[in-house]
Design an enzyme around this catalytic site. Sequence first.
Site, short mmCIF file in Angstrom:
data_model
loop_
_atom_site.label_atom_id
_atom_site.label_comp_id
_atom_site.label_asym_id
_atom_site.label_seq_id
_atom_site.Cartn_x
_atom_site.Cartn_y
_atom_site.Cartn_z
CB SER A 1 3.45 -16.45 1.14
OG SER A 1 4.65 -15.86 0.64
CG LEU B 1 9.57 -15.50 -0.93
CD1 LEU B 1 8.96 -16.33 0.19
CD2 LEU B 1 10.65 -16.30 -1.65
CB ILE C 1 10.42 -9.62 -4.12
CG1 ILE C 1 11.05 -10.64 -5.10
CG2 ILE C 1 11.15 -9.64 -2.79
CD1 ILE C 1 10.95 -12.08 -4.67
CE LYS C 2 3.40 -9.66 1.25
NZ LYS C 2 2.41 -10.43 2.05
CB ILE C 3 9.81 -4.49 -0.27
CG1 ILE C 3 10.77 -5.36 -1.09
CG2 ILE C 3 10.59 -3.43 0.50
CD1 ILE C 3 11.54 -4.60 -2.15
#
Length: 362
Positions: free
Chosen positions: A42, A106, A137-139
């Site tokens: 996402s 996310l 977790i998207k960074i």
Amino acid sequence: MTKLHELAELGQAVWLDFIRRSFVASGELQTLIDAGVRGVTSNPTIFEKAIAGSADYDDDIRTLATQGRSVDEIYEALVIADIAAGADLFRPLYAETKGGDGFISLEVSPTLAHNTDGTIADAKRLYATLGRPNVMIKIPATPAGIPAITEVIGSGVNVNVTLIFSMAQYEAVVEAYLAGLEQLAANGGDLSRVASVASFFVSRVDTSVDKILDTIGHSELTGKTAIANAKVAYARFQELFSGPRWAALAAQGAQVQRPLWASTGTKDARFSDTLYVDALIGPHTVNTMPPATLDAFSDHGTPAQTVKLDLAAAQAHLAQLPALDIDLDAITAQLQDDGVTSFAKSFESLMSSLAAKREAVQ
């Protein structure tokens, strides 16, 4: 067996670049999981279209607004619920593959793209809030994001590194991942429980480069730069995840950081709608496809090992660009900046829409 299952046998996981409340609740996502989809990604733009562009969330927004929740709190409650529901659907696959697949991603707030400490805190908080081992977790791979990746991986949090366009950015991401694993190992952590992907964006590179090639009269070179860039990156992946440093981490259970091909929808009608899937299939890779590309590949894509083919031709293609006054490093740097800006605008638009809905309720 579907074509998606065939890709899995070739070592490539298909993730869907889409999420929406009704899509999860209706059983459509489960149907795709059964057909071979192995994860979901996402981003702020996807959530803007889902939340602001549908009525799926209106009841929850009304309920949260009447409880006096702030706009930020409403946003987080909505996306956390979607990601949690998706993660639960993928949990059996995560268990079956022993943590190798079944992930849902996310993104940290795009307002933190240039804030290392803020990114670290947001990533850890979101992961703890979700409380599911198959969440990533998207960074972003911005200069501020790189040190955050090391710290977050070192804390045992799964990370999907996004907005990678160039070899320099990719190498910095891998170094951040390896350093994070070493930090985790030094603190007695379990390396086998941490997973990461490096999201290398594809079609956007062609969109930028092909405009120049068409302008200067070299249309015979169009539609090739993005794939060449990705193939060279994959060759570097094979080099970086070998040798003594990696062997020491692998001996402790570490998983390779898989290259993830992102932005794989074809944007130029001159080319096949499965171009950025067919050409980049190989072991230890992920392709995250928008729904239209997933449908196209399922219908007429070609499952075959391709990402290792024609590496010399890919290198030769990239070597031609400077002679044509095409600065790929400058282009990819701009693409990353544009990506950060685009996600921030989508986030701002979504928050404005939520604020309006909240005010209407109150």
